[in-house]
Motif scaffolding. Structure first.
Motif, PDB file in Angstrom:
ATOM      1  N   LYS A   1       0.785  -1.454   0.204  1.00 57.52           N
ATOM      2  CA  LYS A   1      -0.198   0.217  -0.098  1.00 57.52           C
ATOM      3  C   LYS A   1       0.655   1.394  -0.047  1.00 57.52           C
ATOM      4  O   LYS A   1       0.236   2.206  -0.664  1.00 57.52           O
ATOM      5  CB  LYS A   1      -0.594  -0.362   1.633  1.00 57.52           C
ATOM      6  N   PHE A   2       2.407   1.259   1.372  1.00 53.05           N
ATOM      7  CA  PHE A   2       2.511   2.550   0.451  1.00 53.05           C
ATOM      8  C   PHE A   2       4.106   2.239  -0.536  1.00 53.05           C
ATOM      9  O   PHE A   2       5.165   3.305   0.015  1.00 53.05           O
ATOM     10  CB  PHE A   2       3.393   2.405   2.236  1.00 53.05           C
ATOM     11  N   LEU A   3       3.931   1.403  -0.549  1.00 50.13           N
ATOM     12  CA  LEU A   3       4.925   1.591  -2.186  1.00 50.13           C
ATOM     13  C   LEU A   3       5.042   2.137  -3.140  1.00 50.13           C
ATOM     14  O   LEU A   3       3.613   2.120  -3.645  1.00 50.13           O
ATOM     15  CB  LEU A   3       5.435  -0.347  -2.722  1.00 50.13           C
ATOM     16  N   PRO A   4       5.649   3.022  -3.565  1.00 51.53           N
ATOM     17  CA  PRO A   4       5.169   3.613  -4.465  1.00 51.53           C
ATOM     18  C   PRO A   4       5.117   2.990  -5.665  1.00 51.53           C
ATOM     19  O   PRO A   4       5.578   1.927  -5.886  1.00 51.53           O
ATOM     20  CB  PRO A   4       6.548   4.735  -5.229  1.00 51.53           C
ATOM     21  N   GLU A   5       3.879   3.631  -6.792  1.00 53.68           N
ATOM     22  CA  GLU A   5       4.079   2.800  -8.095  1.00 53.68           C
ATOM     23  C   GLU A   5       5.407   2.090  -9.332  1.00 53.68           C
ATOM     24  O   GLU A   5       4.643   1.662 -10.131  1.00 53.68           O
ATOM     25  CB  GLU A   5       2.452   2.706  -8.862  1.00 53.68           C
ATOM     26  N   GLN A   6       5.619   2.855  -8.404  1.00 49.94           N
ATOM     27  CA  GLN A   6       7.643   3.003  -9.470  1.00 49.94           C
ATOM     28  C   GLN A   6       7.504   1.623  -9.581  1.00 49.94           C
ATOM     29  O   GLN A   6       8.432   1.715 -10.466  1.00 49.94           O
ATOM     30  CB  GLN A   6       7.984   3.975  -9.801  1.00 49.94           C
ATOM     31  N   TYR A   7       7.527   0.705  -8.486  1.00 53.48           N
ATOM     32  CA  TYR A   7       8.647  -0.697  -8.928  1.00 53.48           C
ATOM     33  C   TYR A   7       7.884  -1.631  -9.203  1.00 53.48           C
ATOM     34  O   TYR A   7       6.413  -1.678  -9.210  1.00 53.48           O
ATOM     35  CB  TYR A   7       8.584  -0.752  -7.265  1.00 53.48           C
ATOM     36  N   HIS A   8       8.336  -2.933  -9.465  1.00 54.88           N
ATOM     37  CA  HIS A   8       7.008  -4.062  -9.928  1.00 54.88           C
ATOM     38  C   HIS A   8       7.447  -4.805  -8.850  1.00 54.88           C
ATOM     39  O   HIS A   8       8.629  -5.027  -8.364  1.00 54.88           O
ATOM     40  CB  HIS A   8       8.158  -4.471 -11.360  1.00 54.88           C
ATOM     41  N   VAL A   9       6.250  -5.425  -8.020  1.00 54.84           N
ATOM     42  CA  VAL A   9       6.413  -5.844  -7.429  1.00 54.84           C
ATOM     43  C   VAL A   9       6.386  -7.575  -7.199  1.00 54.84           C
ATOM     44  O   VAL A   9       4.509  -7.335  -7.998  1.00 54.84           O
ATOM     45  CB  VAL A   9       5.647  -5.236  -5.811  1.00 54.84           C
ATOM     46  N   VAL A  10       6.784  -7.674  -6.851  1.00 58.22           N
ATOM     47  CA  VAL A  10       6.242  -9.869  -6.966  1.00 58.22           C
ATOM     48  C   VAL A  10       6.215 -10.518  -5.861  1.00 58.22           C
ATOM     49  O   VAL A  10       6.947 -10.261  -4.717  1.00 58.22           O
ATOM     50  CB  VAL A  10       7.065 -10.174  -7.506  1.00 58.22           C
ATOM     51  N   CYS A  11       5.345 -10.313  -5.161  1.00 56.06           N
ATOM     52  CA  CYS A  11       4.576 -11.561  -3.778  1.00 56.06           C
ATOM     53  C   CYS A  11       4.676 -12.878  -3.496  1.00 56.06           C
ATOM     54  O   CYS A  11       3.253 -13.250  -4.657  1.00 56.06           O
ATOM     55  CB  CYS A  11       3.521 -10.038  -2.564  1.00 56.06           C
ATOM     56  N   LEU A  12       5.401 -13.738  -3.553  1.00 63.26           N
ATOM     57  CA  LEU A  12       5.473 -15.209  -3.600  1.00 63.26           C
ATOM     58  C   LEU A  12       4.553 -15.482  -3.205  1.00 63.26           C
ATOM     59  O   LEU A  12       4.987 -15.898  -1.088  1.00 63.26           O
ATOM     60  CB  LEU A  12       7.006 -15.714  -3.827  1.00 63.26           C
ATOM     61  N   ASP A  13       3.571 -16.988  -2.875  1.00 59.64           N
ATOM     62  CA  ASP A  13       3.700 -17.403  -2.175  1.00 59.64           C
ATOM     63  C   ASP A  13       4.576 -18.470  -1.993  1.00 59.64           C
ATOM     64  O   ASP A  13       5.244 -19.179  -3.378  1.00 59.64           O
ATOM     65  CB  ASP A  13       2.116 -18.669  -2.302  1.00 59.64           C
ATOM     66  N   LEU A  14       5.054 -18.990  -0.666  1.00 60.15           N
ATOM     67  CA  LEU A  14       6.898 -19.673  -0.964  1.00 60.15           C
ATOM     68  C   LEU A  14       6.054 -21.511  -0.813  1.00 60.15           C
ATOM     69  O   LEU A  14       4.479 -21.551  -1.135  1.00 60.15           O
ATOM     70  CB  LEU A  14       7.367 -19.248   0.654  1.00 60.15           C
ATOM     71  N   PRO A  15       7.545 -22.163  -1.464  1.00 61.25           N
ATOM     72  CA  PRO A  15       6.505 -23.256  -1.406  1.00 61.25           C
ATOM     73  C   PRO A  15       6.001 -24.787  -0.301  1.00 61.25           C
ATOM     74  O   PRO A  15       6.082 -24.342   0.617  1.00 61.25           O
ATOM     75  CB  PRO A  15       7.411 -24.372  -1.769  1.00 61.25           C
ATOM     76  N   GLY A  16       4.411 -24.587  -1.011  1.00 63.46           N
ATOM     77  CA  GLY A  16       3.706 -25.455   0.246  1.00 63.46           C
ATOM     78  C   GLY A  16       2.460 -24.278   0.879  1.00 63.46           C
ATOM     79  O   GLY A  16       1.854 -25.132   2.119  1.00 63.46           O
ATOM     80  N   HIS A  17       3.050 -23.087   0.915  1.00 66.50           N
ATOM     81  CA  HIS A  17       1.876 -22.228   0.475  1.00 66.50           C
ATOM     82  C   HIS A  17       0.780 -21.720  -0.019  1.00 66.50           C
ATOM     83  O   HIS A  17       1.364 -21.278  -1.380  1.00 66.50           O
ATOM     84  CB  HIS A  17       2.663 -20.947   1.779  1.00 66.50           C
TER      85      HIS A  17
END
Length: 346
Positions: free
Chosen positions: A93-109
């Motif tokens: 929510k507070f990261l500037p939209e200029q960044y390419h953001v990737v949030c990964l589900d770790l193995p098994g999650h």
């Protein structure tokens, strides 16, 4: 007759208007876990995140993303033990939209594959993350991880430095700090009992991070957060409802990451990290003692360390704006220091 027909139409319309409300109330009462998942879905949409999948062989990775790789600095975020990609929503929510953001589900999650014979050690998970990175074509990205994810981020930086421009570790596991928390001390006591065969059924041992009841969940939240979270009963039930089916896996995973091979994996690899390092830790962390930051600072004198007052282990939940600001400032400093070249000489 016309008047009666109008009344029927009005009644039907009223029922249709009330139907979503009825469904919501029913779901909230009987399936609160579903409401929490729906809320996270809505929040992802509002933040411009979309859920996607990447398949490598028979293994499927699930992740949420915003932005376009190559056009902006890429940030890969790794969650902690028993969490998932949505734990990063308050920070995104507070990261500037200029960044390419990737949030990964770790193995098994969550949406990522869970195989019975998968290697869930720290090195095993790092190898899987490396597969994911190359499936997306990420290059010179900034890696961020918290708790178990912080351990993974540090070991990844040690093993695959050419992939990264820098790394942020938030309250990372995998260290042997000068001091221990009560939680870690309790784990040592469990280990002693197991070694002495005082408890024949190891699954009866209660691990604070794997709650199976509302009181245990409350204790976990109080341990992870500096300020008590007074959540409504239905929300607590929803959180527990979403966790309970996965508890056997969480217990297996905990055994893997606390085994001798993985227990101090970050500390063993600190000397191999050559990229710029940022460490963020809550001063009142009751899960992993804040003195672990001094271990990293001693091994990596040029690392940037930020200790947050009035903050516990769940930095992404307790201080999301501050964490986002620290990450952005760190990345900006790297760009200025290295003139756009994010690598640091080893």
């Amino acid at each position: 007759m016309e008047g009666g027909g109008a009344k029927v139409v009005m009644l039907t319309g009223s029922v249709l208007l009330l139907l979503p409300v009825i469904l919501f109330v029913t779901s909230f009462m009987f399936w609160p876990g579903l409401i929490i998942r729906m809320y996270n879905w809505f929040w992802r949409r509002r933040l411009g995140l979309s859920v996607r999948y990447s398949v490598v062989g028979s293994f499927r990775f699930c992740y949420s993303t915003r932005g376009t790789p190559g056009e902006a600095q890429s940030l890969l975020l790794l969650h902690g033990f028993s969490a998932n990609k949505d734990m990063w929503l308050p920070v995104v929510k507070f990261l500037p939209e200029q960044y390419h953001v990737v949030c990964l589900d770790l193995p098994g999650h969550d949406g990522t594959s869970r195989f019975q014979n998968e290697d869930y050690s720290i090195n095993g998970q790092v190898s899987r993350i490396h597969e994911f990175v190359h499936s997306l074509g990420l290059a010179q990205f900034h890696l961020i991880g918290t708790s178990m994810g912080g351990n993974l981020a540090g070991v990844y930086a040690a093993r695959f430095p050419k992939d990264l421009c820098s790394v942020t570790m938030v309250c990372p596991a995998g260290l042997e700090p000068p001091e221990d928390t009560d939680f870690v001390k309790s784990l040592r006591e469990i280990e002693v009992r197991r070694n002495q065969n005082l408890d024949q059924d190891q699954n009866k041992e209660s691990i604070a991070l794997i709650p199976s009841s509302i009181p245990q969940l409350q204790e976990m939240l109080e341990m992870c957060c500096y300020k008590p979270l007074n959540l409504p009963k239905q929300m607590m039930m929803g959180l527990l409802q979403n966790r309970l089916p996965h508890n056997p896996f969480y217990r297996h995973l905990f055994e893997c990451i606390s085994a001798e091979e993985s227990r101090y994996s970050l500390q063993k690899n600190l000397h191999r990290i050559s990229v710029p390092v940022q460490v963020v830790w809550g001063q009142q962390d009751r899960v992993l003692h804040v003195s672990g930051a001094s271990v990293i600072a001693a091994a990596l004198p040029h690392s940037q360390v930020a200790l947050l007052e009035n903050c516990g282990h769940s930095v992404a939940l307790e201080r999301p704006r501050k964490l986002a600001t620290l990450i952005c400032n760190f990345l900006s400093a790297q760009e200025v220091t290295h003139g756009g070249t994010h690598k640091k000489n080893s």
